[in-house]
Design a protein around this motif. Sequence first.
Motif, short mmCIF file in Angstrom:
data_model
loop_
_atom_site.label_atom_id
_atom_site.label_comp_id
_atom_site.label_asym_id
_atom_site.label_seq_id
_atom_site.Cartn_x
_atom_site.Cartn_y
_atom_site.Cartn_z
N GLY A 21 0.84 -1.20 0.00
CA GLY A 21 0.00 0.00 0.00
C GLY A 21 0.87 1.24 0.00
N GLY A 22 0.28 2.35 -0.44
CA GLY A 22 0.99 3.62 -0.37
C GLY A 22 1.35 3.95 1.08
N LEU A 37 4.72 5.67 2.66
CA LEU A 37 4.71 6.92 3.42
C LEU A 37 5.44 6.72 4.76
N ASN A 54 -6.17 15.21 -0.76
CA ASN A 54 -7.23 14.58 0.04
C ASN A 54 -7.28 15.32 1.37
N TYR A 68 0.03 11.45 7.28
CA TYR A 68 1.36 12.10 7.27
C TYR A 68 1.77 12.45 8.71
N THR A 71 -0.71 4.54 -5.95
CA THR A 71 -1.33 3.37 -5.33
C THR A 71 -2.28 2.69 -6.31
C1 LIG Z 1 -5.57 6.35 -0.15
C2 LIG Z 1 -4.41 7.25 -0.04
C3 LIG Z 1 -3.08 6.77 -0.04
C4 LIG Z 1 -2.61 5.36 -0.08
O1 LIG Z 1 -3.51 4.39 0.14
P1 LIG Z 1 -3.06 2.86 0.18
O2 LIG Z 1 -4.36 2.14 0.17
O3 LIG Z 1 -2.26 2.65 1.42
O4 LIG Z 1 -2.25 2.61 -1.05
C5 LIG Z 1 -2.05 7.69 0.01
N1 LIG Z 1 -2.30 8.99 0.06
C6 LIG Z 1 -3.54 9.48 0.05
C7 LIG Z 1 -3.73 10.95 0.08
C8 LIG Z 1 -4.63 8.63 0.03
O5 LIG Z 1 -5.86 9.14 0.09
#
Ligand SMILES: *Cc1c(COP(=O)(O)O)cnc(C)c1O
Length: 366
Positions: A90-91, A95, A164, A119, A217
């Motif tokens: 996952g992202g 992070l 977001n 963050y 992602t």
């Molecule tokens: C959803 C999201 C991610 C990463 O989501 P993963 O499901 O962990 O890949 C990263 N940054 C933002 C701003 C997101 O909304």
Amino acid sequence: MTQLSERMRALVQPHLAEIEPYDPAFTPCDINLSANENTYPLPEGVREAVDEALAATPLNRYPDPMSNDLRDELAAWHGVVRENVCVGNGGDELLYNFLLAFGGAGRTLLTCPPDFSEYAFFASLTQTAVERVWRDEATYGLRCEELLAAAVQADLVILTSPNNPTGDVLSIDLAREVCAACPGLVMVDEAYGEFADEGTSVECLLGECDNLVVLHTLSKAFGEAGIRCGYVLAAPDVIEAFAAIRQIYSVNVLTQAAALTAVRKREAFAPVIETIRSERERLLSGLRALTEPLAPQGAVWAGQGNFLLVRLPQASVVRQRLRDEFSILVRDFSYAPGLEDCLRITVGMPEENDAVLDALKTILAE
Ligand SMILES: *Cc1c(COP(=O)(O)O)cnc(C)c1O
């Protein structure tokens, strides 16, 4: 919010004592527009191809630590080479690893809230200080001068595009200036990049800015939030650092197989992404019609992700009524600093968007 027990507060590392476990406030509902997932079925044939790939994957062997087949496919897609790509669980994992590798005690991460709450969470886990340049209160636009001045002092910067939960896109020129100003690394989180207008990705700066890290992602546009796969694009030495500190087997064999299939079939997702973009504009005008008579307590911000941010009087009550009376789940940000009375609504399928508009009309008419 829940807290750790007194006993645990005494036993965990001191900087973790006040931590509040993440609460996505999830309640099972008929319509879930709360987490910016892709609510559409996978494109024709993709699920079958994923199932075939999973069935052909041996489970008794450890995964390829670096997901090299997937890296190669991602690199070919983005016009870079394997050495520019690192895959993560996952992202979110990337992070976290970004802060783990490059943050820490005595270092400062610069962010522009309201933004993704993870963050600040990962900064607190890694004892990284956070410097905030808040967005404009009314427009949620970035304060460019303040951002550039703060970037000079920062060890790390994270910017989000589209952001977001506000939905705005970072300009390529500003991204270039931030990279030039910051002595450390600048991550641009493009988790929602596929939903934004063409030509808005900062990826084109990778050759020019060797301190730029672009996060992607498969959880959003590619409808695979459940498999947990994200990746970063950056200069080879940055990728080497990501590779050096990662948990070796965090991207399991099933994730690698499913992700590789989705990425190979990425063209099949284009119509779904296009539909979500046009549904977003339809939802925007529907929400505008509902919020304009309520201004200034009512507002909706045009955004380029697969979600919209809307301000309504008594938003948390509205959110509760959507859930309890209409079985529709949206995300409540009304308690979050800078987002008073705001809800974030994921753009769903046409019938889901109709349902949320109808329900809001009913609630707001009372
Ligand atoms: C959803 C999201 C991610 C990463 O989501 P993963 O499901 O962990 O890949 C990263 N940054 C933002 C701003 C997101 O909304």
